[in-house]
Design a protein around this motif. Structure first.
Motif, PDB file in Angstrom:
ATOM      1  N   SER A  79       0.842  -1.207   0.000  1.00 17.81           N
ATOM      2  CA  SER A  79       0.000   0.000   0.000  1.00 17.81           C
ATOM      3  C   SER A  79       0.874   1.253   0.000  1.00 17.81           C
ATOM      4  CB  SER A  79      -0.891  -0.002   1.251  1.00 17.81           C
ATOM      5  OG  SER A  79      -0.115   0.020   2.429  1.00 17.81           O
ATOM      6  N   ASP A  80       0.431   2.283  -0.730  1.00 17.50           N
ATOM      7  CA  ASP A  80       1.143   3.568  -0.847  1.00 17.50           C
ATOM      8  C   ASP A  80       2.486   3.438  -1.534  1.00 17.50           C
ATOM      9  OD1 ASP A  80      -0.967   4.696   0.540  1.00 17.50           O
ATOM     10  OD2 ASP A  80      -0.006   4.416   2.477  1.00 17.50           O
ATOM     11  N   ARG A  81       2.719   2.353  -2.263  1.00 18.44           N
ATOM     12  CA  ARG A  81       3.978   2.209  -2.995  1.00 18.44           C
ATOM     13  C   ARG A  81       3.658   1.852  -4.448  1.00 18.44           C
ATOM     14  NH1 ARG A  81       9.072   0.817  -0.430  1.00 18.44           N
ATOM     15  NH2 ARG A  81       9.125   2.047   1.491  1.00 18.44           N
ATOM     16  N   PRO A  82       4.198   2.574  -5.426  1.00 21.66           N
ATOM     17  CA  PRO A  82       3.910   2.244  -6.820  1.00 21.66           C
ATOM     18  C   PRO A  82       4.716   1.052  -7.323  1.00 21.66           C
ATOM     19  CG  PRO A  82       5.382   4.131  -6.698  1.00 21.66           C
ATOM     20  CD  PRO A  82       5.010   3.790  -5.287  1.00 21.66           C
ATOM     21  N   LYS A  83       5.801   0.685  -6.598  1.00 22.31           N
ATOM     22  CA  LYS A  83       6.664  -0.385  -7.086  1.00 22.31           C
ATOM     23  C   LYS A  83       6.494  -1.655  -6.247  1.00 22.31           C
ATOM     24  CE  LYS A  83      10.294   2.660  -8.859  1.00 22.31           C
ATOM     25  NZ  LYS A  83      11.734   3.007  -8.768  1.00 22.31           N
ATOM     26  N   PRO A  84       6.619  -2.825  -6.894  1.00 20.86           N
ATOM     27  CA  PRO A  84       6.584  -4.080  -6.127  1.00 20.86           C
ATOM     28  C   PRO A  84       7.872  -4.251  -5.322  1.00 20.86           C
ATOM     29  CG  PRO A  84       7.072  -4.530  -8.431  1.00 20.86           C
ATOM     30  CD  PRO A  84       6.750  -3.070  -8.347  1.00 20.86           C
ATOM     31  N   LEU A  85       7.792  -4.987  -4.232  1.00 20.98           N
ATOM     32  CA  LEU A  85       8.941  -5.217  -3.353  1.00 20.98           C
ATOM     33  C   LEU A  85       9.182  -6.710  -3.162  1.00 20.98           C
ATOM     34  CD1 LEU A  85       8.282  -2.542  -0.566  1.00 20.98           C
ATOM     35  CD2 LEU A  85       9.825  -2.369  -2.522  1.00 20.98           C
ATOM     36  N   ASP A  86      10.418  -7.040  -2.816  1.00 22.56           N
ATOM     37  CA  ASP A  86      10.821  -8.427  -2.553  1.00 22.56           C
ATOM     38  C   ASP A  86       9.997  -8.978  -1.385  1.00 22.56           C
ATOM     39  OD1 ASP A  86      12.069 -10.813  -1.955  1.00 22.56           O
ATOM     40  OD2 ASP A  86      14.100 -10.003  -1.956  1.00 22.56           O
ATOM     41  N   ALA A  87       9.274 -10.079  -1.639  1.00 22.26           N
ATOM     42  CA  ALA A  87       8.380 -10.634  -0.610  1.00 22.26           C
ATOM     43  C   ALA A  87       9.114 -11.407   0.474  1.00 22.26           C
ATOM     44  CB  ALA A  87       7.343 -11.555  -1.271  1.00 22.26           C
ATOM     45  N   SER A  88      10.397 -11.687   0.261  1.00 23.89           N
ATOM     46  CA  SER A  88      11.129 -12.511   1.228  1.00 23.89           C
ATOM     47  C   SER A  88      11.888 -11.694   2.268  1.00 23.89           C
ATOM     48  CB  SER A  88      12.124 -13.420   0.503  1.00 23.89           C
ATOM     49  OG  SER A  88      13.142 -12.649  -0.126  1.00 23.89           O
ATOM     50  N   ARG A  89      11.908 -10.364   2.125  1.00 24.60           N
ATOM     51  CA  ARG A  89      12.638  -9.530   3.078  1.00 24.60           C
ATOM     52  C   ARG A  89      11.726  -8.482   3.681  1.00 24.60           C
ATOM     53  NH1 ARG A  89      16.593  -4.978   1.307  1.00 24.60           N
ATOM     54  NH2 ARG A  89      15.653  -4.215   3.242  1.00 24.60           N
ATOM     55  N   GLY A  90      12.201  -7.845   4.754  1.00 23.44           N
ATOM     56  CA  GLY A  90      11.420  -6.805   5.392  1.00 23.44           C
ATOM     57  C   GLY A  90      11.941  -5.421   5.040  1.00 23.44           C
ATOM     58  N   TYR A  91      11.141  -4.410   5.367  1.00 22.13           N
ATOM     59  CA  TYR A  91      11.511  -3.008   5.114  1.00 22.13           C
ATOM     60  C   TYR A  91      11.137  -2.206   6.352  1.00 22.13           C
ATOM     61  CZ  TYR A  91      11.883  -4.611   0.302  1.00 22.13           C
ATOM     62  OH  TYR A  91      12.231  -5.304  -0.831  1.00 22.13           O
ATOM     63  N   ASP A  92      11.972  -1.240   6.703  1.00 19.27           N
ATOM     64  CA  ASP A  92      11.753  -0.539   7.964  1.00 19.27           C
ATOM     65  C   ASP A  92      10.606   0.459   7.921  1.00 19.27           C
ATOM     66  OD1 ASP A  92      12.919   1.385   6.412  1.00 19.27           O
ATOM     67  OD2 ASP A  92      14.584   1.831   7.766  1.00 19.27           O
ATOM     68  N   ASP A  93       9.978   0.619   6.753  1.00 18.54           N
ATOM     69  CA  ASP A  93       8.817   1.505   6.675  1.00 18.54           C
ATOM     70  C   ASP A  93       7.565   0.760   6.206  1.00 18.54           C
ATOM     71  OD1 ASP A  93       9.814   1.050   4.165  1.00 18.54           O
ATOM     72  OD2 ASP A  93       9.565   3.103   3.445  1.00 18.54           O
ATOM     73  N   ILE A  94       7.642  -0.576   6.224  1.00 22.07           N
ATOM     74  CA  ILE A  94       6.484  -1.392   5.831  1.00 22.07           C
ATOM     75  C   ILE A  94       6.021  -2.179   7.047  1.00 22.07           C
ATOM     76  CG2 ILE A  94       5.630  -3.238   4.345  1.00 22.07           C
ATOM     77  CD1 ILE A  94       6.328  -0.660   2.891  1.00 22.07           C
ATOM     78  N   GLY A  95       4.756  -1.954   7.460  1.00 16.35           N
ATOM     79  CA  GLY A  95       4.213  -2.628   8.633  1.00 16.35           C
ATOM     80  C   GLY A  95       3.469  -3.898   8.283  1.00 16.35           C
ATOM     81  N   LEU A  96       2.766  -4.417   9.287  1.00 15.02           N
ATOM     82  CA  LEU A  96       1.993  -5.650   9.102  1.00 15.02           C
ATOM     83  C   LEU A  96       0.532  -5.309   9.368  1.00 15.02           C
ATOM     84  CD1 LEU A  96       2.953  -9.147  10.589  1.00 15.02           C
ATOM     85  CD2 LEU A  96       0.723  -8.509   9.707  1.00 15.02           C
ATOM     86  N   LEU A  97      -0.244  -5.253   8.297  1.00 16.86           N
ATOM     87  CA  LEU A  97      -1.677  -4.983   8.381  1.00 16.86           C
ATOM     88  C   LEU A  97      -2.438  -6.222   7.945  1.00 16.86           C
ATOM     89  CD1 LEU A  97      -1.695  -1.471   6.640  1.00 16.86           C
ATOM     90  CD2 LEU A  97      -1.562  -1.951   9.105  1.00 16.86           C
ATOM     91  N   LEU A  98      -3.502  -6.537   8.648  1.00 15.56           N
ATOM     92  CA  LEU A  98      -4.313  -7.701   8.302  1.00 15.56           C
ATOM     93  C   LEU A  98      -5.773  -7.297   8.182  1.00 15.56           C
ATOM     94  CD1 LEU A  98      -2.825 -10.430  10.677  1.00 15.56           C
ATOM     95  CD2 LEU A  98      -2.332 -10.088   8.254  1.00 15.56           C
ATOM     96  N   ALA A  99      -6.444  -8.006   7.294  1.00 14.83           N
ATOM     97  CA  ALA A  99      -7.899  -7.843   7.178  1.00 14.83           C
ATOM     98  C   ALA A  99      -8.557  -8.948   7.990  1.00 14.83           C
ATOM     99  CB  ALA A  99      -8.321  -7.918   5.719  1.00 14.83           C
ATOM    100  N   ARG A 100      -9.526  -8.556   8.836  1.00 18.13           N
ATOM    101  CA  ARG A 100     -10.207  -9.539   9.691  1.00 18.13           C
ATOM    102  C   ARG A 100     -11.709  -9.354   9.559  1.00 18.13           C
ATOM    103  NH1 ARG A 100      -8.896  -8.994  15.901  1.00 18.13           N
ATOM    104  NH2 ARG A 100     -10.166  -7.102  15.649  1.00 18.13           N
ATOM    105  N   ALA A 101     -12.412 -10.463   9.376  1.00 22.38           N
ATOM    106  CA  ALA A 101     -13.876 -10.377   9.273  1.00 22.38           C
ATOM    107  C   ALA A 101     -14.460  -9.899  10.596  1.00 22.38           C
ATOM    108  CB  ALA A 101     -14.445 -11.742   8.900  1.00 22.38           C
ATOM    109  N   ARG A 102     -15.446  -9.011  10.493  1.00 25.19           N
ATOM    110  CA  ARG A 102     -16.074  -8.490  11.727  1.00 25.19           C
ATOM    111  C   ARG A 102     -16.910  -9.557  12.394  1.00 25.19           C
ATOM    112  NH1 ARG A 102     -15.845  -3.003  12.412  1.00 25.19           N
ATOM    113  NH2 ARG A 102     -15.250  -1.743  10.607  1.00 25.19           N
TER     114      ARG A 102
END
Length: 649
Positions: A626-649
């Protein structure tokens, strides 16, 4: 014409006696229905009334029946003779036993036989069975000249009657017996590895490493004398033999697989010198004992001598070189010091919760784990699951038969859970249980063959799931999403291409993208930001390693646990970490979590950027954020990318 003294067994024609022991007789017979020759092991009538002897005979049949391995002699049938004597039938192996072979100096042949036997023992040990009587006469050869491990009559296995394996009794053959077994102490798989070391020395040199005129003297030599030296032409084997035959179990190889690895390394180091060499005749000869191999040892004055030395020795048996495998030895009670209890669990390292109980015994951890397996609590909740209980058992006593048996049981349960998850379309759940199964296989010293078999089963499950999806209308996007994150499965490239061709991933990319980016109105959801404290609980429970996250100030390596604060959204986690966390937290509270789509984040603004469901390539090696126009490597982390999850209400 059969001897009238031979037993009568329906369906078999007894031909002749081929072996005699203290508890049973082995006959060569013809199985009339199939016209094949078999070996029949029949319990002697005069020992039928002895409870321990009868239980040992039945223990052998049960043990063999549960071990199906190409290098372990199997069992065809269990039954009773017309006189009510227990018997079981086995393959008749006509090519003799190892003691009849002359292999001195033949390094490649010796190594080949050792590998086969060690693979058989590794299979048995992982299933909680310790043979306890590995010797040359118990290694038979089939028509393909394949070595087969036989005679599990005194095997120690989970569920055995304690009277059959009580400390203070020594059962087995003194020519191959490790010191702790001669003393009547508890033994584990390392006792078998000692016997394999003796067998290796014998094959290489052409005689036993220790020689004596009687079983008492032989046992003493194993306990007291240093490990003998090999001839110069075989000196490269000395380190291998020294470790295998170490007097103390903890100084030996930890597992049969570790011994195979050491054998492979020895062969690589030896290179061209790993060939058949000539062993001088003088090395094959020693002052001859009264008999070629110690036979039945009667108790008497000699036993009193051994008891004074701390060796509780009972009837121990070997047999003439030309004889087939003997019946199991019958142990008689002797006096010996009780070995110290297994060391308790280090409380300083213990984790709170159900898995840790007072006393820190393997039995307690195993009892917890068995209940947790029955309840389906494989990896969660924390400290009340089978994985954590097994970890405690491993740290207490990694070679205990119950620890090994439980390892195999949890491995099988993780296999089933991974397959179940993939059939249900839960790729994240399948991945985390598969990776845990991999870890467990490595920890028990497996060859990777079991993991390879699991990969195949998961590939089949994936295929079936796709078949079910594609049979319904408008499900190609769902099928494409299923294939988006399967790099961890490491499929054969040809099979993966075939699956993707069936789904038409490339052709339907735009459809999948539209589905992933559109807001979801059918099921109300909420966006959950995972804090560093939340993620810390997951990392502790799962043991998941921190992802690579680049470097910060002064070159410090960034990780999720040294960046940000506990109350803020965790960063430096990869997309793979995010998927694993979603599966884990869902198992904790019974709700469904997943990565959000871009459309969902537009409808539910989040406090930070996070990984999306949308993959940027076919293998999902890169992911959109989200908020990034470019794809990122899925196997590593980034210090400005958090962990957001969608959960059914």
């Amino acid at each position: 014409m059969t001897d009238k003294t031979n037993p009568s067994i329906q369906g078999y024609r007894i031909l002749r006696v081929i072996g005699q022991g203290g508890m049973s007789t082995v006959y060569l017979a013809e199985q009339e229905s199939l016209g094949r020759k078999v070996a029949l092991k029949v319990m002697l009538a005069d020992v039928l009334a002895d409870e321990v002897s009868r239980a040992r005979f039945e223990n052998e049949a049960r043990t063999i029946a549960r071990l199906e391995h190409p290098n372990i002699v199997g069992i065809f049938e269990v039954g009773r003779t017309s006189d009510g004597l227990p018997f079981y039938s086995m393959p008749y192996l006509s090519r003799g036993h190892l003691a009849q072979r002359r292999l001195a100096g033949d390094q490649p042949k010796v190594a080949s036989i050792l590998r086969s036997l060690l693979q058989a023992l590794d299979y048995a040990h992982v299933r909680g069975v310790v043979h306890r009587d590995v010797k040359a006469e118990n290694v038979l050869f089939d028509d393909a000249d394949r070595p087969m491990l036989a005679d599990f009559g005194i095997a120690l296995r989970r569920g055995s009657n304690p009277r059959l394996t009580t400390a203070g009794l020594a059962v087995g053959s003194t020519a191959y017996m490790p010191p702790e077994q001669a003393r009547g102490q508890d033994v584990d798989r390392r006792a078998d590895l000692y016997s394999i070391g003796v067998l290796a020395w014998e094959m290489l040199v052409g005689r036993l490493p220790y020689n004596a005129g009687d079983a008492l003297s032989m046992a003493l030599r194993h306990v007291q004398e240093p490990i003998p030296r090999l001839p110069p032409a075989l000196k490269q084997w000395q380190g291998f033999i020294d470790k295998a035959m170490a007097k103390r179990p903890e100084q030996r190889f930890a597992s049969a697989q570790e011994m195979v690895d050491a054998l492979d390394a020895l062969e690589r180091r030896s290179s061209r010198s790993f060939a058949a060499v000539e062993v001088p005749t003088a090395w094959m000869q020693e002052a001859p004992p009264a008999s070629p191999r110690p036979r039945w040892l009667p108790l008497g004055a000699g036993a009193a001598v051994l008891a004074a030395l701390g060796i509780g020795l009972a009837y121990v048996a070997t047999r003439d070189d030309a004889s087939p495998p003997p019946a199991p030895a019958v142990a008689a009670t002797t006096t010996a010091p009780t070995p110290p209890a297994a060391p308790g669990y280090d409380e300083a390292q213990s984790l709170p919760g159900e898995a840790i109980v007072s006393g820190g015994s393997v039995a307690a951890y195993v009892a917890n784990a068995e209940q947790q397996l029955r309840d389906g609590r494989l990896l969660a909740p924390r400290n009340a699951n089978a994985w954590d209980s097994l970890d405690a058992a491993w740290r207490t006593n990694p070679t205990h038969p119950d620890t090994l048996r439980l390892t195999a049981a949890l491995f099988d349960a993780l296999n089933a859970a991974s397959e179940r998850a993939l059939r249900a379309g839960d790729v994240a759940g399948a991945r985390i249980t598969f990776q845990r199964a991999q870890q467990l296989d490595e920890r028990r010293g497996g060859t990777g063959a079991s993991v390879a078999l699991l990969r195949k089963r998961l590939a089949d499950a994936l295929d079936q799931r796709l078949t079910g999806l594609l049979a319904k209308p408008d499900t190609r996007p769902a099928a494409a999403a299923l294939l988006a994150d399967i790099a961890w499965l490491d499929l054969d490239p040809a099979r993966e291409r075939a699956l993707r061709t069936r789904v038409g991933t490339l052709a339907d990319n735009r459809t999948a993208t539209a589905a992933a980016t559109a807001p979801t109105a059918a099921v109300p959801i909420e966006i959950v930001a995972v804090t560093r404290a939340d993620y810390a609980r997951f990392a502790s429970a799962s043991g998941r390693a921190a992802a690579e996250c680049g470097k910060g100030f002064l070159g410090r390596k960034l990780k999720w646990n040294n960046t940000g604060s506990d109350r803020k959204p965790v960063v430096c986690v990869s997309a793979a970490d995010a998927l694993a966390y979603a599966a884990w937290i869902g198992a904790q509270d019974g709700r469904h979590y997943r990565l959000p789509s871009a459309g969902e984040l537009r409808a539910h603004p989040a406090p930070a950027a996070g990984w999306l469901t949308l993959c940027a390539d076919r293998n999902c090696g890169t992911r959109m954020v989200s908020d990034r126009p470019k794809p990122l490597d899925a196997s590593r982390g980034y210090d400005d990318i958090g962990l957001l999850l969608a959960r059914a209400r």
